[in-house]
Design a protein around this motif. Structure first.
Motif, PDB file in Angstrom:
ATOM      1  N   GLU A 228       0.836  -1.241  -0.017  1.00  0.00           N
ATOM      2  CA  GLU A 228      -0.031  -0.096   0.049  1.00  0.00           C
ATOM      3  C   GLU A 228       0.855   1.367   0.011  1.00  0.00           C
ATOM      4  OE1 GLU A 228      -3.822   1.907   2.699  1.00  0.00           O
ATOM      5  OE2 GLU A 228      -2.403   0.360   3.240  1.00  0.00           O
ATOM      6  N   LYS A 229       1.794   1.330   0.770  1.00  0.00           N
ATOM      7  CA  LYS A 229       2.930   2.392   0.919  1.00  0.00           C
ATOM      8  C   LYS A 229       3.393   2.868  -0.560  1.00  0.00           C
ATOM      9  CE  LYS A 229       6.859   4.130   3.266  1.00  0.00           C
ATOM     10  NZ  LYS A 229       8.018   3.809   4.106  1.00  0.00           N
ATOM     11  N   PHE A 230       3.726   1.796  -1.363  1.00  0.00           N
ATOM     12  CA  PHE A 230       4.229   2.063  -2.575  1.00  0.00           C
ATOM     13  C   PHE A 230       3.088   2.729  -3.509  1.00  0.00           C
ATOM     14  CE2 PHE A 230       4.882   0.134  -7.149  1.00  0.00           C
ATOM     15  CZ  PHE A 230       6.155   0.648  -7.234  1.00  0.00           C
ATOM     16  N   PHE A 231       1.862   2.766  -3.346  1.00  0.00           N
ATOM     17  CA  PHE A 231       0.824   3.353  -4.099  1.00  0.00           C
ATOM     18  C   PHE A 231       0.819   4.487  -3.583  1.00  0.00           C
ATOM     19  CE2 PHE A 231      -0.317  -0.991  -5.780  1.00  0.00           C
ATOM     20  CZ  PHE A 231      -0.737  -0.661  -7.173  1.00  0.00           C
ATOM     21  N   LEU A 232       0.584   4.654  -2.111  1.00  0.00           N
ATOM     22  CA  LEU A 232       0.425   5.955  -1.628  1.00  0.00           C
ATOM     23  C   LEU A 232       1.417   7.091  -2.188  1.00  0.00           C
ATOM     24  CD1 LEU A 232      -0.868   4.991   1.985  1.00  0.00           C
ATOM     25  CD2 LEU A 232      -2.173   5.644   0.108  1.00  0.00           C
ATOM     26  N   GLN A 233       2.763   6.558  -2.210  1.00  0.00           N
ATOM     27  CA  GLN A 233       3.792   7.528  -2.435  1.00  0.00           C
ATOM     28  C   GLN A 233       3.613   7.996  -3.926  1.00  0.00           C
ATOM     29  OE1 GLN A 233       7.101   5.086  -1.536  1.00  0.00           O
ATOM     30  NE2 GLN A 233       7.626   5.758   0.224  1.00  0.00           N
ATOM     31  N   ALA A 234       3.223   7.076  -4.550  1.00  0.00           N
ATOM     32  CA  ALA A 234       2.803   7.350  -6.205  1.00  0.00           C
ATOM     33  C   ALA A 234       1.904   8.490  -6.295  1.00  0.00           C
ATOM     34  CB  ALA A 234       2.521   6.096  -7.088  1.00  0.00           C
ATOM     35  N   PHE A 235       0.582   8.287  -5.559  1.00  0.00           N
ATOM     36  CA  PHE A 235      -0.292   9.034  -5.676  1.00  0.00           C
ATOM     37  C   PHE A 235      -0.071  10.532  -5.114  1.00  0.00           C
ATOM     38  CE2 PHE A 235      -3.323   5.376  -5.150  1.00  0.00           C
ATOM     39  CZ  PHE A 235      -3.691   5.260  -6.515  1.00  0.00           C
ATOM     40  N   HIS A 236       1.058  10.605  -4.097  1.00  0.00           N
ATOM     41  CA  HIS A 236       1.429  11.756  -3.561  1.00  0.00           C
ATOM     42  C   HIS A 236       2.331  12.506  -4.710  1.00  0.00           C
ATOM     43  CE1 HIS A 236       2.974  14.609  -0.566  1.00  0.00           C
ATOM     44  NE2 HIS A 236       3.935  14.260  -0.874  1.00  0.00           N
ATOM     45  N   GLU A 237       3.006  11.786  -5.265  1.00  0.00           N
ATOM     46  CA  GLU A 237       3.962  12.421  -6.427  1.00  0.00           C
ATOM     47  C   GLU A 237       3.106  12.881  -7.377  1.00  0.00           C
ATOM     48  OE1 GLU A 237       7.379  10.283  -7.753  1.00  0.00           O
ATOM     49  OE2 GLU A 237       7.462   8.918  -5.903  1.00  0.00           O
ATOM     50  N   ILE A 238       2.049  12.433  -7.765  1.00  0.00           N
ATOM     51  CA  ILE A 238       1.103  12.814  -8.960  1.00  0.00           C
ATOM     52  C   ILE A 238       0.017  14.086  -8.415  1.00  0.00           C
ATOM     53  CG2 ILE A 238       1.800  11.512 -10.596  1.00  0.00           C
ATOM     54  CD1 ILE A 238      -0.671   9.827 -10.014  1.00  0.00           C
ATOM     55  N   GLY A 239       0.002  14.255  -6.886  1.00  0.00           N
ATOM     56  CA  GLY A 239      -0.899  15.354  -6.493  1.00  0.00           C
ATOM     57  C   GLY A 239      -2.352  14.854  -6.319  1.00  0.00           C
ATOM     58  N   PHE A 240      -2.451  13.451  -5.919  1.00  0.00           N
ATOM     59  CA  PHE A 240      -3.794  13.098  -5.975  1.00  0.00           C
ATOM     60  C   PHE A 240      -4.118  13.362  -4.292  1.00  0.00           C
ATOM     61  CE2 PHE A 240      -3.864  10.934  -9.867  1.00  0.00           C
ATOM     62  CZ  PHE A 240      -5.126  11.257 -10.498  1.00  0.00           C
TER      63      PHE A 240
END
Length: 444
Positions: free
Chosen positions: A107-119
């Motif tokens: 889950e952390k992998f996805f949350l970091q990606a969402f944070h990087e693209i501003g969701f």
């Protein structure tokens, strides 16, 4: 350098083409698979064909490691956030809301990606489908759970690591993306393998030092024999220099009776058939009144190799001369090498290094191979292997391994205990049990 590329058949040509363009100095050899369960059969008996293997993902590598032991370098191409960001971008361009199901349990992998693209957190939802193990049945179950979530309107698309799940969902019209390493990830993985391979080569080319002492004859010979002994000692010196030339060694004389030979571990192993024989000892004993004490030391530098060589020389001198001992390399202990075919002095409990030599003399199989087989039994906790597995462990061709097994079985150090079918149509593989590993010492 030769690298085996273990990837799904669907993308193997694309990856091989990329590697040949980016790394022309590397020979990329494909090992494609249709299912992860095909990998063990694809690699078994073929590990000595390449220097290293590169896997597309951890799941594929772990599955293969459970099925077959490996002696070569195995490395996984990491999945970086850039690979996930690429998929999320494609999903957003397609107009999908960020309501996702995935079988990647991170889950952390996805949350970091969402944070990087501003969701924002309220814009996303993530359903993680846990897979406790890899099997076709579990993949089908996971695909069915994802389909149910999609039909219920809880997700808009799926990101999967498995081609089987993608195939099932795609056939049912469910938006699905396969998460695979980007070309940058592949490039980084190859660079790591190259560096690891260069380090391995450095370790294999470590220095070997041979310390030689000419033992004095036991008898106090009369003066009129002094001339003969001087001549014979010159013959000994000549033979030592001849041996140095044979192993590509630099020879340094230390009067009156010592010599140091500097060479590489590879050269001395090749010249002695992996310490099966040491012609210098036999030649000196048979043609002169002298004997030799020899210490062989390995090290990552000359200083370390000299230290080991002199320690080994002490062992040789203490046993009465005309002996050689090895310290260093993979055996990590002295290994006596007799100059003749007499049996080793029997003891109630032999040290393990002496046991290697005893079994080697008995079977005419090299000490290195005996030691590697012993280590394989200890590391895997089992004594039964297919011939192909043993070929990979030892680093020889299956044909050579079969010759080795014949020698071991002739001397009751191994036995044929059955057959294993790889598939419904293939030929069965022999299952060999190694008998010289004491069962009470096996790992549980």
């Amino acid at each position: 350098m030769q690298i085996g590329i273990v990837v799904p058949r669907e993308i193997v040509n694309e990856i091989i083409s990329f590697l040949r363009k980016e790394f022309p100095e590397i020979e990329a050899i494909p090992f494609p698979y249709d299912s992860i369960m095909d990998i063990p059969d694809n690699l078994s008996g073929k590990q000595n064909q390449v220097d290293s293997f590169l896997f597309l993902g951890d799941t594929a590598r772990r599955y293969a490691e459970k099925a077959i032991p490996h002696s070569s370098e195995w490395l996984t191409i990491p999945r970086s956030s850039s690979a996930l960001l690429r998929l999320l971008f494609r999903a957003e361009v397609a107009g999908f809301p960020m309501h996702i199901a995935t079988d990647l349990n991170n889950e952390k992998f996805f949350l970091q990606a969402f944070h990087e693209i501003g969701f924002a957190p309220e814009e996303i939802s993530l359903e993680i489908i846990h897979l406790p193990a890899y099997s076709e049945g579990l993949l089908i179950q996971a695909a069915n759970r994802i389909e149910k979530l999609y039909r219920q309107g809880k997700i808009n698309f799926c990101i999967t690591m498995y081609y089987k799940i993608r195939e099932i969902l795609h056939s049912k019209g469910i938006p699905v993306y396969i998460l695979q390493p980007s070309f940058d990830d592949i490039r980084n993985g190859i660079q790591r393998l190259v560096l690891s391979h260069e380090l391995h080569l450095t370790q294999n080319s470590q220095t070997a030092v041979v310390a030689i002492h000419i033992d004095s004859p036991d008898d106090n010979l009369p003066d009129n024999n002094a001339y003969r002994l001087s001549v014979e000692k010159l013959a000994v010196t000549k033979e030592i220099y001849r041996s140095a030339h044979h192993i590509n060694a630099a020879c340094i004389e230390q009067p009156p009776s010592n010599y140091l030979l500097f060479t590489t571990a590879k050269d001395i192993e090749n010249s002695t058939n992996h310490f099966q024989r040491l012609p210098l000892l036999r030649n000196i004993a048979e043609t002169t009144a002298f004997t030799l004490s020899i210490g062989i030391g390995y090290g990552l530098n000359p200083s370390e190799a000299c230290y080991h060589a002199f320690r080994a020389l002490e062992h040789a001198s203490q046993t009465g001369g005309n002996r050689a001992f090895l310290i260093g390399k993979a055996l990590f202990s002295p290994i006596p090498m007799s100059s003749n075919d007499q049996d080793m002095q029997k003891k109630r409990e032999r040290p393990i290094d002496e046991q290697f030599l005893y079994l080697s003399k008995k079977s005419k199989v090299s000490v290195r191979i005996i030691a590697n087989l012993y280590q394989a039994c200890r590391d895997t906790g089992r004594q039964r292997f297919t011939a192909a597995e043993l070929a990979d462990i030892i680093g020889v061709t299956p044909r050579t391994m079969n010759r080795i097994l014949c020698k071991l079985m002739d001397h009751h150090l191994a036995q044929d205990v059955g057959r294993q079918f790889k598939d419904k149509t293939g030929r069965p593989s022999r299952i060999i049990e190694i008998l010289f590993e004491p069962k009470q010492h096996m790992k549980k």
